[in-house]
Design a protein around this motif. Sequence first.
Motif, PDB file in Angstrom:
ATOM      1  N   HIS A  40     -30.837-162.114 -67.849  1.00  0.00           N
ATOM      2  CA  HIS A  40     -29.485-161.598 -67.626  1.00  0.00           C
ATOM      3  C   HIS A  40     -29.462-160.078 -67.838  1.00  0.00           C
ATOM      4  CE1 HIS A  40     -24.960-162.379 -67.861  1.00  0.00           C
ATOM      5  NE2 HIS A  40     -25.066-161.081 -68.105  1.00  0.00           N
ATOM      6  N   GLU A  43     -31.258-158.224 -65.078  1.00  0.00           N
ATOM      7  CA  GLU A  43     -30.470-158.161 -63.846  1.00  0.00           C
ATOM      8  C   GLU A  43     -29.356-157.105 -63.932  1.00  0.00           C
ATOM      9  OE1 GLU A  43     -31.044-162.829 -62.508  1.00  0.00           O
ATOM     10  OE2 GLU A  43     -29.125-162.137 -63.314  1.00  0.00           O
ATOM     11  N   LEU A  44     -28.773-157.036 -65.106  1.00  0.00           N
ATOM     12  CA  LEU A  44     -27.737-156.006 -65.287  1.00  0.00           C
ATOM     13  C   LEU A  44     -28.332-154.617 -65.089  1.00  0.00           C
ATOM     14  CD1 LEU A  44     -25.621-157.088 -68.391  1.00  0.00           C
ATOM     15  CD2 LEU A  44     -24.779-156.716 -66.079  1.00  0.00           C
ATOM     16  N   LYS A  46     -30.982-153.843 -63.499  1.00  0.00           N
ATOM     17  CA  LYS A  46     -31.397-153.679 -62.105  1.00  0.00           C
ATOM     18  C   LYS A  46     -30.190-153.295 -61.230  1.00  0.00           C
ATOM     19  CE  LYS A  46     -32.594-156.973 -58.886  1.00  0.00           C
ATOM     20  NZ  LYS A  46     -33.360-158.110 -58.339  1.00  0.00           N
ATOM     21  N   ALA A  47     -29.074-153.972 -61.449  1.00  0.00           N
ATOM     22  CA  ALA A  47     -27.871-153.673 -60.664  1.00  0.00           C
ATOM     23  C   ALA A  47     -27.470-152.216 -60.850  1.00  0.00           C
ATOM     24  CB  ALA A  47     -26.729-154.606 -61.072  1.00  0.00           C
ATOM     25  N   ILE A  48     -27.519-151.772 -62.106  1.00  0.00           N
ATOM     26  CA  ILE A  48     -27.143-150.383 -62.384  1.00  0.00           C
ATOM     27  C   ILE A  48     -28.102-149.423 -61.685  1.00  0.00           C
ATOM     28  CG2 ILE A  48     -26.988-148.635 -64.205  1.00  0.00           C
ATOM     29  CD1 ILE A  48     -26.088-150.983 -66.049  1.00  0.00           C
ATOM     30  N   PHE A  50     -29.813-149.912 -59.054  1.00  0.00           N
ATOM     31  CA  PHE A  50     -29.535-149.904 -57.610  1.00  0.00           C
ATOM     32  C   PHE A  50     -28.360-148.987 -57.294  1.00  0.00           C
ATOM     33  CE2 PHE A  50     -31.604-154.213 -56.611  1.00  0.00           C
ATOM     34  CZ  PHE A  50     -32.661-153.594 -55.983  1.00  0.00           C
TER      35      PHE A  50
ATOM     36  N   ARG B 181     -24.188-157.627 -60.883  1.00  0.00           N
ATOM     37  CA  ARG B 181     -25.398-158.368 -61.274  1.00  0.00           C
ATOM     38  C   ARG B 181     -25.523-159.627 -60.411  1.00  0.00           C
ATOM     39  NH1 ARG B 181     -27.001-162.707 -64.506  1.00  0.00           N
ATOM     40  NH2 ARG B 181     -24.837-163.342 -64.805  1.00  0.00           N
ATOM     41  N   LEU B 184     -26.322-158.585 -56.737  1.00  0.00           N
ATOM     42  CA  LEU B 184     -27.581-157.890 -56.454  1.00  0.00           C
ATOM     43  C   LEU B 184     -28.808-158.583 -57.053  1.00  0.00           C
ATOM     44  CD1 LEU B 184     -26.358-154.225 -57.004  1.00  0.00           C
ATOM     45  CD2 LEU B 184     -27.156-155.157 -54.837  1.00  0.00           C
ATOM     46  N   ARG B 185     -28.612-159.702 -57.718  1.00  0.00           N
ATOM     47  CA  ARG B 185     -29.744-160.316 -58.426  1.00  0.00           C
ATOM     48  C   ARG B 185     -30.863-160.734 -57.472  1.00  0.00           C
ATOM     49  NH1 ARG B 185     -26.904-165.488 -60.994  1.00  0.00           N
ATOM     50  NH2 ARG B 185     -28.872-165.600 -62.121  1.00  0.00           N
ATOM     51  N   ASN B 186     -30.487-161.073 -56.211  1.00  0.00           N
ATOM     52  CA  ASN B 186     -31.524-161.567 -55.291  1.00  0.00           C
ATOM     53  C   ASN B 186     -32.042-160.502 -54.332  1.00  0.00           C
ATOM     54  OD1 ASN B 186     -31.463-164.170 -56.337  1.00  0.00           O
ATOM     55  ND2 ASN B 186     -29.548-164.552 -55.211  1.00  0.00           N
ATOM     56  N   VAL B 187     -31.588-159.275 -54.526  1.00  0.00           N
ATOM     57  CA  VAL B 187     -32.054-158.220 -53.618  1.00  0.00           C
ATOM     58  C   VAL B 187     -33.486-157.837 -53.982  1.00  0.00           C
ATOM     59  CG1 VAL B 187     -31.697-155.829 -52.889  1.00  0.00           C
ATOM     60  CG2 VAL B 187     -29.759-157.371 -53.131  1.00  0.00           C
TER      61      VAL B 187
END
Lengths: 210, 187
Positions: A40, A43-44, A46-48, A50, B181, B184-187
């Motif tokens: 979790h 992923e957070l 990673k989103a940031i 991006f 999250r 974009l988790r699967n990108v």
Amino acid sequence: MSCSEKYVDYMHDFLDEDITEEHEQELREHLHSCSACEEHFRELKKAIAFVQSTAHIKAPDNFTAKIMDNLPKEKRKVELKRWFKNHPFLAAASLFLVLMAGSILSTWNQEQQFSVSKQPNLVVENDTVIVPEGEVVKGDIVVRNGKIKIEGEVQGDVTVINGEKYMASAARVTGEISEVNEIFEWIWYHIKETTENTVNLIEDKEQSLK
Amino acid sequence: METIVKSRIAQVLKGDQNAYGEVVELYKDKVFQLCYRMLGNRHEAEDIAQEAFIRAYVNIQSFNLNKKFSSWIYRIATNLCIDRIRKKKPDYFLDAEVPGTEGLTMYSQIASDTALPEDELESLELQETVQKEISKLPDKYRSVIVLKYIEELSLNEISEILDLPLGTVKTRIHRGREALRQQLRNV
């Protein structure tokens, strides 16, 4: 997700850089032991990453120019002021011209009336100035919008503006006699006079300095 | 930079329009970027960014010189973007012609829905994807995320710009991050 929501809150506090040391410690320990929460958190981040990776884009060309074109018109006063600032010499010259023209025109208008320079023994009848026979007038005579009849003697220049002059045969003028009738001539006379005055002033000054 | 801006604004207040040009130069990229990330469309972003600067100029008398100009212009721009997003919703038809084009409908604005394999994603396409996901966020989350992660502003500044309590800003950022999250988790 089975883990307590508290850890997700800690993650966000951590991402906001607003987490206490104890909570951070607790979060770290938890992430080591819980793969779901670790995922979790990953992923957070990673989103940031991006979102942050989106290239910094620039405003289109002539963006500023378009805005400036669409602004409401500024006050005339300021425009003028800036122009003066950018062209000081032209500004001085134009100011000079404006004042000059103004003063010349205003004196022209003013001087539509009859006037004559003051000398004690001049005789004035209506719009005619008479230098009586046998009298000697000292100094320059200027007559505006009137006639002059010279029967005596003038020790100085005689200038007639917008008028006529009559000379008796016995008349004597020691200086120059001139008549000014047209506006351009008059302006020329005015400028000449001003220059002469200025030169005299300067000469006077120089003399007084000696 | 703020001191330069302040002296320029003082000149603008005296009526000097050219000084405002310098202010625009300093902030145009940031404001345009904010609008672009909020609206996801260059054309609209330019429109709104221009509008924001013009509004700021017209209302410059009400700007408090003790505050940051950047916060003020961001606030105007964010509000205009949110207005635009809300107005846009009901008349967002796919067969509608894209403004400023001939015969191009909204269909062309949608990326094909077959997901590309990860290794084929060029950086540009990735950016488009990210932009698309940002555009999917509800506007209240979108504004805080853009201000925080694209304009890189502090939470305090965001709370000032949006005129929201710090707690609300935090909550929105948390929800926005969670939503991203998921997306974009699967990108």
